[in-house]
Design a protein around this motif. Structure first.
Motif, PDB file in Angstrom:
ATOM      1  N   TRP A  49      -0.886   8.362 -12.148  1.00  0.00           N
ATOM      2  CA  TRP A  49      -1.858   7.282 -12.316  1.00  0.00           C
ATOM      3  C   TRP A  49      -2.066   6.978 -13.779  1.00  0.00           C
ATOM      4  O   TRP A  49      -2.273   7.876 -14.584  1.00  0.00           O
ATOM      5  N   GLY A  50      -2.024   5.695 -14.120  1.00  0.00           N
ATOM      6  CA  GLY A  50      -2.349   5.220 -15.453  1.00  0.00           C
ATOM      7  C   GLY A  50      -3.843   4.964 -15.506  1.00  0.00           C
ATOM      8  O   GLY A  50      -4.597   5.422 -14.647  1.00  0.00           O
ATOM      9  N   GLN A  51      -4.284   4.198 -16.485  1.00  0.00           N
ATOM     10  CA  GLN A  51      -5.710   3.929 -16.610  1.00  0.00           C
ATOM     11  C   GLN A  51      -6.232   3.106 -15.444  1.00  0.00           C
ATOM     12  O   GLN A  51      -7.341   3.325 -14.980  1.00  0.00           O
ATOM     13  N   ASP A  52      -5.432   2.150 -14.970  1.00  0.00           N
ATOM     14  CA  ASP A  52      -5.901   1.274 -13.890  1.00  0.00           C
ATOM     15  C   ASP A  52      -4.984   1.203 -12.686  1.00  0.00           C
ATOM     16  O   ASP A  52      -5.366   0.681 -11.650  1.00  0.00           O
ATOM     17  N   GLU A  53      -3.789   1.680 -12.811  1.00  0.00           N
ATOM     18  CA  GLU A  53      -2.842   1.531 -11.717  1.00  0.00           C
ATOM     19  C   GLU A  53      -1.850   2.686 -11.653  1.00  0.00           C
ATOM     20  O   GLU A  53      -1.713   3.457 -12.597  1.00  0.00           O
ATOM     21  N   ARG A  54      -1.166   2.790 -10.521  1.00  0.00           N
ATOM     22  CA  ARG A  54      -0.157   3.823 -10.341  1.00  0.00           C
ATOM     23  C   ARG A  54       1.077   3.486 -11.170  1.00  0.00           C
ATOM     24  O   ARG A  54       1.497   2.341 -11.239  1.00  0.00           O
ATOM     25  N   VAL A  55       1.643   4.506 -11.828  1.00  0.00           N
ATOM     26  CA  VAL A  55       2.822   4.346 -12.672  1.00  0.00           C
ATOM     27  C   VAL A  55       3.961   5.115 -12.022  1.00  0.00           C
ATOM     28  O   VAL A  55       3.777   6.240 -11.569  1.00  0.00           O
ATOM     29  N   THR A  56       5.148   4.507 -11.965  1.00  0.00           N
ATOM     30  CA  THR A  56       6.299   5.145 -11.333  1.00  0.00           C
ATOM     31  C   THR A  56       7.449   5.228 -12.336  1.00  0.00           C
ATOM     32  O   THR A  56       7.715   4.278 -13.061  1.00  0.00           O
ATOM     33  N   HIS A  57       8.116   6.398 -12.358  1.00  0.00           N
ATOM     34  CA  HIS A  57       9.266   6.620 -13.220  1.00  0.00           C
ATOM     35  C   HIS A  57      10.403   7.178 -12.376  1.00  0.00           C
ATOM     36  O   HIS A  57      10.164   7.942 -11.437  1.00  0.00           O
ATOM     37  N   PRO A  58      11.663   6.852 -12.699  1.00  0.00           N
ATOM     38  CA  PRO A  58      12.799   7.463 -11.988  1.00  0.00           C
ATOM     39  C   PRO A  58      12.950   8.922 -12.422  1.00  0.00           C
ATOM     40  O   PRO A  58      12.752   9.246 -13.591  1.00  0.00           O
ATOM     41  N   ILE A  59      13.280   9.795 -11.469  1.00  0.00           N
ATOM     42  CA  ILE A  59      13.469  11.216 -11.770  1.00  0.00           C
ATOM     43  C   ILE A  59      14.700  11.712 -11.008  1.00  0.00           C
ATOM     44  O   ILE A  59      14.886  11.395  -9.835  1.00  0.00           O
ATOM     45  N   CYS A  60      15.569  12.480 -11.695  1.00  0.00           N
ATOM     46  CA  CYS A  60      16.770  13.010 -11.046  1.00  0.00           C
ATOM     47  C   CYS A  60      16.427  14.305 -10.293  1.00  0.00           C
ATOM     48  O   CYS A  60      15.370  14.887 -10.495  1.00  0.00           O
ATOM     49  N   VAL A  61      17.335  14.732  -9.456  1.00  0.00           N
ATOM     50  CA  VAL A  61      17.114  15.932  -8.649  1.00  0.00           C
ATOM     51  C   VAL A  61      16.935  17.164  -9.530  1.00  0.00           C
ATOM     52  O   VAL A  61      16.072  17.995  -9.278  1.00  0.00           O
ATOM     53  N   ASP A  62      17.735  17.286 -10.608  1.00  0.00           N
ATOM     54  CA  ASP A  62      17.622  18.457 -11.483  1.00  0.00           C
ATOM     55  C   ASP A  62      16.214  18.586 -12.066  1.00  0.00           C
ATOM     56  O   ASP A  62      15.664  19.684 -12.151  1.00  0.00           O
ATOM     57  N   CYS A  63      15.620  17.491 -12.483  1.00  0.00           N
ATOM     58  CA  CYS A  63      14.261  17.538 -13.028  1.00  0.00           C
ATOM     59  C   CYS A  63      13.229  17.754 -11.928  1.00  0.00           C
ATOM     60  O   CYS A  63      12.215  18.410 -12.134  1.00  0.00           O
ATOM     61  N   ALA A  64      13.494  17.229 -10.752  1.00  0.00           N
ATOM     62  CA  ALA A  64      12.529  17.328  -9.653  1.00  0.00           C
ATOM     63  C   ALA A  64      12.412  18.734  -9.073  1.00  0.00           C
ATOM     64  O   ALA A  64      11.391  19.076  -8.491  1.00  0.00           O
TER      65      ALA A  64
END
Length: 111
Positions: free
Chosen positions: A25-40
């Motif tokens: 969550w950002g200040q006012d809205e949900r923020v989405t970023h791509p993430i690879c399997v290794d990081c996840a």
């Protein structure tokens, strides 16, 4: 239709790498970023003390969970929370509302 190629927002994985989504969550809205399997899947075990929290990326330990940025990760059938310090969040991804990291640092990462 033009498509933007992006890799993982948390490492140097190149565009075209299979990714899922990391939401926070950002200040006012949900923020989405791509993430690879290794990081996840790099989750680290929690520190011994109940009031201490570890960065899942590097293992840095802080005394306030708000000094880390928490992400809800969805990659295929993998789903769960990850928390990253500002050092493991390239470009400061979604860390502008977290508490000051240095002020809450308990244990540096051992190399």
């Amino acid at each position: 239709m033009q498509q933007t190629l992006v890799g993982c927002a948390f490492c140097d994985a190149p565009p075209g790498t299979e990714t899922g989504k990391a939401h926070t969550w950002g200040q006012d809205e949900r923020v989405t970023h791509p993430i690879c399997v290794d990081c996840a899947v790099q989750e680290r075990p929690a520190p011994e003390k109940r009031d201490h929290h570890a960065c899942d990326g590097c293992g840095l330990v802080v005394d306030a969970l708000a000094a880390l940025t928490r992400f809800r990760v969805e990659v295929g059938h993998l789903e769960g929370p990850l928390q990253f310090c500002e050092r493991c969040s390239p470009g400061g991804l979604a860390t502008y509302w977290t508490l000051d990291l240095e002020e809450h640092l308990v244990q540096e990462v051992s190399k």
